[in-house]
Design an enzyme around this catalytic site. Sequence first.
Site, PDB file in Angstrom:
ATOM      1  N   ASP A  83      26.404  66.521  25.214  1.00  0.00           N
ATOM      2  CA  ASP A  83      27.039  65.217  24.977  1.00  0.00           C
ATOM      3  C   ASP A  83      28.284  65.112  25.870  1.00  0.00           C
ATOM      4  O   ASP A  83      29.078  66.055  25.958  1.00  0.00           O
ATOM      5  CB  ASP A  83      27.430  65.156  23.490  1.00  0.00           C
ATOM      6  CG  ASP A  83      27.883  63.778  23.045  1.00  0.00           C
ATOM      7  OD1 ASP A  83      27.485  62.783  23.672  1.00  0.00           O
ATOM      8  OD2 ASP A  83      28.620  63.707  22.033  1.00  0.00           O
ATOM      9  N   GLU A 142      26.491  56.998  31.965  1.00  0.00           N
ATOM     10  CA  GLU A 142      27.230  55.972  31.210  1.00  0.00           C
ATOM     11  C   GLU A 142      27.920  55.013  32.170  1.00  0.00           C
ATOM     12  O   GLU A 142      28.535  55.429  33.149  1.00  0.00           O
ATOM     13  CB  GLU A 142      28.279  56.612  30.286  1.00  0.00           C
ATOM     14  CG  GLU A 142      29.137  55.558  29.583  1.00  0.00           C
ATOM     15  CD  GLU A 142      29.965  56.076  28.404  1.00  0.00           C
ATOM     16  OE1 GLU A 142      29.467  56.968  27.689  1.00  0.00           O
ATOM     17  OE2 GLU A 142      31.086  55.589  28.204  1.00  0.00           O
ATOM     18  N   HIS A 186      34.442  55.866  19.544  1.00  0.00           N
ATOM     19  CA  HIS A 186      34.199  57.102  18.805  1.00  0.00           C
ATOM     20  C   HIS A 186      35.133  57.196  17.591  1.00  0.00           C
ATOM     21  O   HIS A 186      36.198  56.583  17.584  1.00  0.00           O
ATOM     22  CB  HIS A 186      34.455  58.319  19.710  1.00  0.00           C
ATOM     23  CG  HIS A 186      33.418  58.484  20.777  1.00  0.00           C
ATOM     24  ND1 HIS A 186      33.710  58.594  22.110  1.00  0.00           N
ATOM     25  CD2 HIS A 186      32.065  58.550  20.695  1.00  0.00           C
ATOM     26  CE1 HIS A 186      32.598  58.724  22.808  1.00  0.00           C
ATOM     27  NE2 HIS A 186      31.574  58.700  21.984  1.00  0.00           N
ATOM     28  N   SER A 222      28.131  55.301  17.154  1.00  0.00           N
ATOM     29  CA  SER A 222      27.260  54.526  16.264  1.00  0.00           C
ATOM     30  C   SER A 222      27.288  54.958  14.805  1.00  0.00           C
ATOM     31  O   SER A 222      26.362  54.648  14.052  1.00  0.00           O
ATOM     32  CB  SER A 222      25.826  54.557  16.787  1.00  0.00           C
ATOM     33  OG  SER A 222      25.768  53.831  17.993  1.00  0.00           O
ATOM     34  N   THR A 266      30.539  61.111  13.495  1.00  0.00           N
ATOM     35  CA  THR A 266      31.548  60.853  12.460  1.00  0.00           C
ATOM     36  C   THR A 266      30.955  60.814  11.048  1.00  0.00           C
ATOM     37  O   THR A 266      31.544  61.358  10.109  1.00  0.00           O
ATOM     38  CB  THR A 266      32.284  59.536  12.788  1.00  0.00           C
ATOM     39  OG1 THR A 266      32.986  59.724  14.015  1.00  0.00           O
ATOM     40  CG2 THR A 266      33.266  59.147  11.704  1.00  0.00           C
TER      41      THR A 266
END
Length: 337
Positions: A83, A142, A186, A222, A266
């Site tokens: 990631d 990205e 985030h 997300s 999260t």
Amino acid sequence: MAMVSMRQLLDEAAAGGYGVGAFNVNNMEQIQAIMEAARETSSPVIIQASRGARSYTNDRFLYHLMLAAVELYPEIPVALHQDHGNSPETCFSAIDQGFTSVMMDGSLLADHKTPSDFDYNVRVTREVVERAHAVGVTVEGELGTLGGIEDGVGSGEIHLTDPDQAVEFVEATGIDALAVAIGTSHGAYKFTRKPDGAVLAMNLIQEIHEKLPTTHLVMHGSSSVPKDLVDLINQYGGEIRQTWGVPVDEIQLGIRHGVRKINVDTDSRLAITGAIRKAMSEDPGEFDPRSYLKPARAAMQSVIAERMTQFGQAGHAGDYEPRSLADMRDFYAGATA
Ligand code: G3H
Ligand code: 13P
Ligand code: ZN
């Protein structure tokens, strides 16, 4: 079953019209929670590690935990993804460690704070694609930047993805998947009210998907930040301010328009923390770590299983025969021949 290519997972998701959650891990309990949720819902899954996770676990511990996951859950296709790789070197070291997919996040410079320019992003991403595809490894790029700044990741500024530039970027780099910036960030503090069209640019996803129908779109930031998880933390002494995450129905709208990978960290952190706070507070005399890690693992499994069902990946674990990385290498060689 060996770890599988993320490209194959996403191609299958596109054919089936569903999304695949990419869940962050930092330890054994999180990997176990995800694999149990995948078994419970019969889901293919992406497990991802940030640079912070790789340094916290040490790559070899992480990799061997993943080998155990693959051995113990042979019916579950699982991809291991880097990631937010901040540089080609980070991506190359992940490939050397056995990751089957990497994200080259060239939207920021290698300090992972300063927004970069388009040419830099194309150059570093292309460099990673060339080396990764030569060994069958998937690449996510990205374009645009997310908001929020946690643990030194991110610029804190939001630059939404420009659809025309996205086409140019995908053509110039050859990436498999594109992370788009649509106003998410985030961490837990994404929105100060329930997000609507004014803060979450779902229309951009539709526009980008129309221009790039075969590129798999990725939604970062997300987590939905469920109120019950936040309330549980606060009930047991936590101090999380009122906040909103990305509503699941907005993610489902994205999935209808080409979103195939959905990044969630999260929500797992909230589930774990609430369960640990509760267990410790209810039995302050207990000091066996299993007494709070077991409920923490179960709480994470529960939120992940719910997301797997909501994203539509549930029920798809047995749909296909996983391809080897050698096979994927030949696939990429054929595509560029
Ligand atoms: O991109 C952010 C992920 O939630 C990973 O966070 O860098 O604190 O491990 P981290
Ligand atoms: P959340 O902080 O919303 O879980 O996002 C995680 C993420 O995008 C990891 O790359
Ligand atoms: Zn992210």
